[in-house]
Design a protein around this motif. Sequence first.
Motif, mmCIF file in Angstrom:
data_model
loop_
_atom_site.group_PDB
_atom_site.id
_atom_site.type_symbol
_atom_site.label_atom_id
_atom_site.label_comp_id
_atom_site.label_asym_id
_atom_site.label_seq_id
_atom_site.Cartn_x
_atom_site.Cartn_y
_atom_site.Cartn_z
ATOM 1 N N ALA B 27 0.842 -1.204 0.000
ATOM 2 C CA ALA B 27 0.000 0.000 0.000
ATOM 3 C C ALA B 27 0.872 1.248 0.000
ATOM 4 O O ALA B 27 0.603 2.214 -0.714
ATOM 5 N N ALA B 28 1.930 1.224 0.795
ATOM 6 C CA ALA B 28 2.831 2.386 0.841
ATOM 7 C C ALA B 28 3.478 2.597 -0.521
ATOM 8 O O ALA B 28 3.563 3.732 -1.018
ATOM 9 N N ALA B 29 3.887 1.499 -1.143
ATOM 10 C CA ALA B 29 4.526 1.607 -2.459
ATOM 11 C C ALA B 29 3.549 2.193 -3.474
ATOM 12 O O ALA B 29 3.913 3.063 -4.270
ATOM 13 N N LEU B 30 2.314 1.705 -3.385
ATOM 14 C CA LEU B 30 1.286 2.223 -4.292
ATOM 15 C C LEU B 30 1.114 3.725 -4.122
ATOM 16 O O LEU B 30 1.036 4.472 -5.092
ATOM 17 N N SER B 31 1.036 4.178 -2.845
ATOM 18 C CA SER B 31 0.785 5.602 -2.608
ATOM 19 C C SER B 31 1.923 6.442 -3.168
ATOM 20 O O SER B 31 1.693 7.493 -3.766
ATOM 21 N N VAL B 32 3.144 5.968 -3.000
ATOM 22 C CA VAL B 32 4.273 6.717 -3.563
ATOM 23 C C VAL B 32 4.183 6.734 -5.088
ATOM 24 O O VAL B 32 4.383 7.772 -5.740
ATOM 25 N N GLY B 33 3.836 5.568 -5.639
ATOM 26 C CA GLY B 33 3.751 5.468 -7.100
ATOM 27 C C GLY B 33 2.712 6.404 -7.664
ATOM 28 O O GLY B 33 2.968 7.153 -8.626
ATOM 29 N N ILE B 34 1.535 6.413 -7.059
ATOM 30 C CA ILE B 34 0.461 7.274 -7.574
ATOM 31 C C ILE B 34 0.837 8.743 -7.416
ATOM 32 O O ILE B 34 0.601 9.568 -8.305
ATOM 33 N N ALA B 35 1.473 9.057 -6.271
ATOM 34 C CA ALA B 35 1.879 10.448 -6.051
ATOM 35 C C ALA B 35 2.890 10.871 -7.111
ATOM 36 O O ALA B 35 2.816 11.987 -7.653
ATOM 37 N N ALA B 36 3.809 9.965 -7.439
ATOM 38 C CA ALA B 36 4.817 10.295 -8.447
ATOM 39 C C ALA B 36 4.148 10.514 -9.806
ATOM 40 O O ALA B 36 4.516 11.415 -10.562
ATOM 41 N N PHE B 37 3.163 9.685 -10.084
ATOM 42 C CA PHE B 37 2.441 9.809 -11.337
ATOM 43 C C PHE B 37 1.753 11.182 -11.421
ATOM 44 O O PHE B 37 1.840 11.875 -12.443
ATOM 45 N N ALA B 38 1.107 11.570 -10.293
ATOM 46 C CA ALA B 38 0.416 12.860 -10.257
ATOM 47 C C ALA B 38 1.402 14.008 -10.433
ATOM 48 O O ALA B 38 1.136 14.979 -11.147
ATOM 49 N N ALA B 39 2.570 13.857 -9.778
ATOM 50 C CA ALA B 39 3.580 14.908 -9.892
ATOM 51 C C ALA B 39 4.019 15.047 -11.341
ATOM 52 O O ALA B 39 4.164 16.160 -11.872
ATOM 53 N N GLY B 40 4.214 13.915 -11.997
ATOM 54 C CA GLY B 40 4.608 13.946 -13.400
ATOM 55 C C GLY B 40 3.569 14.638 -14.246
ATOM 56 O O GLY B 40 3.896 15.466 -15.101
ATOM 57 N N TYR B 41 2.322 14.353 -13.966
ATOM 58 C CA TYR B 41 1.244 14.961 -14.749
ATOM 59 C C TYR B 41 1.224 16.477 -14.564
ATOM 60 O O TYR B 41 1.035 17.236 -15.520
ATOM 61 N N ALA B 42 1.433 16.892 -13.280
ATOM 62 C CA ALA B 42 1.426 18.325 -13.004
ATOM 63 C C ALA B 42 2.611 19.004 -13.676
ATOM 64 O O ALA B 42 2.496 20.112 -14.208
ATOM 65 N N GLU B 43 3.759 18.313 -13.679
ATOM 66 C CA GLU B 43 4.971 18.930 -14.233
ATOM 67 C C GLU B 43 4.903 19.058 -15.742
ATOM 68 O O GLU B 43 5.596 19.889 -16.328
ATOM 69 N N ARG B 44 4.098 18.246 -16.351
ATOM 70 C CA ARG B 44 4.012 18.246 -17.821
ATOM 71 C C ARG B 44 3.608 19.627 -18.340
ATOM 72 O O ARG B 44 4.280 20.186 -19.218
ATOM 73 N N GLY B 45 2.541 20.165 -17.741
ATOM 74 C CA GLY B 45 2.089 21.482 -18.189
ATOM 75 C C GLY B 45 3.057 22.579 -17.792
ATOM 76 O O GLY B 45 3.394 23.448 -18.606
ATOM 77 N N ILE B 46 3.499 22.510 -16.530
ATOM 78 C CA ILE B 46 4.398 23.561 -16.050
ATOM 79 C C ILE B 46 5.695 23.549 -16.847
ATOM 80 O O ILE B 46 6.220 24.589 -17.241
ATOM 81 N N GLY B 47 6.209 22.351 -17.112
ATOM 82 C CA GLY B 47 7.463 22.227 -17.851
ATOM 83 C C GLY B 47 7.373 22.853 -19.221
ATOM 84 O O GLY B 47 8.253 23.623 -19.624
ATOM 85 N N SER B 48 6.288 22.573 -19.937
ATOM 86 C CA SER B 48 6.223 23.106 -21.301
ATOM 87 C C SER B 48 5.998 24.602 -21.278
ATOM 88 O O SER B 48 6.555 25.327 -22.113
ATOM 89 N N ALA B 49 5.231 25.085 -20.294
ATOM 90 C CA ALA B 49 5.072 26.538 -20.176
ATOM 91 C C ALA B 49 6.404 27.178 -19.828
ATOM 92 O O ALA B 49 6.769 28.232 -20.370
ATOM 93 N N ALA B 50 7.166 26.534 -18.929
ATOM 94 C CA ALA B 50 8.469 27.078 -18.546
ATOM 95 C C ALA B 50 9.398 27.114 -19.748
ATOM 96 O O ALA B 50 10.118 28.097 -19.963
ATOM 97 N N MET B 51 9.386 26.061 -20.566
ATOM 98 C CA MET B 51 10.233 26.055 -21.760
ATOM 99 C C MET B 51 9.854 27.206 -22.686
ATOM 100 O O MET B 51 10.722 27.855 -23.265
ATOM 101 N N GLY B 52 8.564 27.436 -22.812
ATOM 102 C CA GLY B 52 8.109 28.539 -23.650
ATOM 103 C C GLY B 52 8.643 29.868 -23.142
ATOM 104 O O GLY B 52 9.136 30.697 -23.911
ATOM 105 N N ALA B 53 8.538 30.061 -21.829
ATOM 106 C CA ALA B 53 8.986 31.327 -21.255
ATOM 107 C C ALA B 53 10.496 31.473 -21.389
ATOM 108 O O ALA B 53 10.998 32.549 -21.712
#
Lengths: 348, 85
Positions: B27-53
């Motif tokens: 369960a702990a491994a799952l929670s870390v995994g899902i959190a990492a997945f969410a972080a990746g998803y959030a970074e996707r938009g921010i990363g491309s906007a940052a590259m643009g800027a």
Amino acid sequence: MSTAGGSNPEYVIARVRARRSALFGDEEYRKLVRMGPAEIARFMEESEYETEINALGSRFSGVDLIEYALNANMAKQFNDILDWAGGRLYDLIARYLRKFDAWNVKTVLRGIYAGSSREEVKSDLIRAGEFDDRLIERLLDATEIEEVVEILSGTMFGDGLEAAFEDYEEAGVLVPLENAVDRAFYEQLLENLVVGEEAEQYREFLEAEIDFRNARNALRIARSGADLDPADYFIEGGTLFRASEITALATSTSELVSKISDSQYGDRLSGAISDLEAADSLISFERALDSALLEYADTLGYVFPLSVTPVISYILAKEREVDNIRAIARGREAGLGPDEIEEELVIQ
Amino acid sequence: MIEAIEPLMTALQNETASSPAITEGAAAALSVGIAAFAAGYAERGIGSAAMGAIAEDESLFVNGLILTVLPETLVILALVVVFAA
């Protein structure tokens, strides 16, 4: 907005916003209105326009240099945006940029009609639309209006122009042709918009643009006192006017003004409307329409940060900037004072 | 009908009580995994906007980098669960 899970809109909009904030502001304009043409060119050389001024500097000078540099830079900036964008965002931006195709077609038609030289027409074209250089060269080579209509038969303007050509031959004025071009542009703009809150807002913005254009045309006709039927100039798609009522409205300015002030744009334009009633000045009203449209696009850009609206608002703002600098350069050349020129500018 | 299922249900209950389908570690491994997945998803938009800027103005590099990795805090917080488990 994203297609296939991509994050292209974020990239495009971040870049566009950066460019937007690099546009000239109040302070730059205040400096510019006090400069002569040569100084303006030098000022531009130290800004975003550096490449164009340097590239064209050996061939032109003075106000011509400024004008060519402005047009070239505007085309480059808009092509840049298209390069960055992908998917649906690309589609929507490309559709909006066809405005310059419409502009180019109209310029060519007017050039032929007025008998201007090829070079004169060429210098006024803005190559930011979809037409490639070959098509534009062919348009420039055309010497008859019929030829232009033929060349454009495969494009989105084709059908409308062909139908309008008969009217042109009968009446001998350009109005039906120009009108056909405008209509074709606005029709494809509203076509096949995906349903959704975001698209709904975008549609509202486009409708406002059409309404403003209709209002402007009607007012101009009413003011000029020319014997023209405003219904001929009418563009479908707006919400404020109907083709049937615009003829009646254009005959009396006061009715038209009260119609505009009662509409949903009334609040936004209230200052300008009272100006119009008091000072009798169409120019300030047209400026007010421009800046109201710009403000509207900006607002939408904040409501839907990842939609096409921030890009549209940049396109509008850039156009205004180019218009402003041209007005300053031409005004200084003609010897107008800083205050007179400042009145001509649309500054937000 | 219900009488027929009853023995099965008690059997199931007994089994889950004895050994959970997901162990604590998993369960702990799952929670870390899902959190990492969410972080990746959030970074996707921010990363491309940052590259643009950054493409427009290189001085934004540091700001862009910081904003891009901010969602990593999600993963770090999820890691806390691993030690609590």
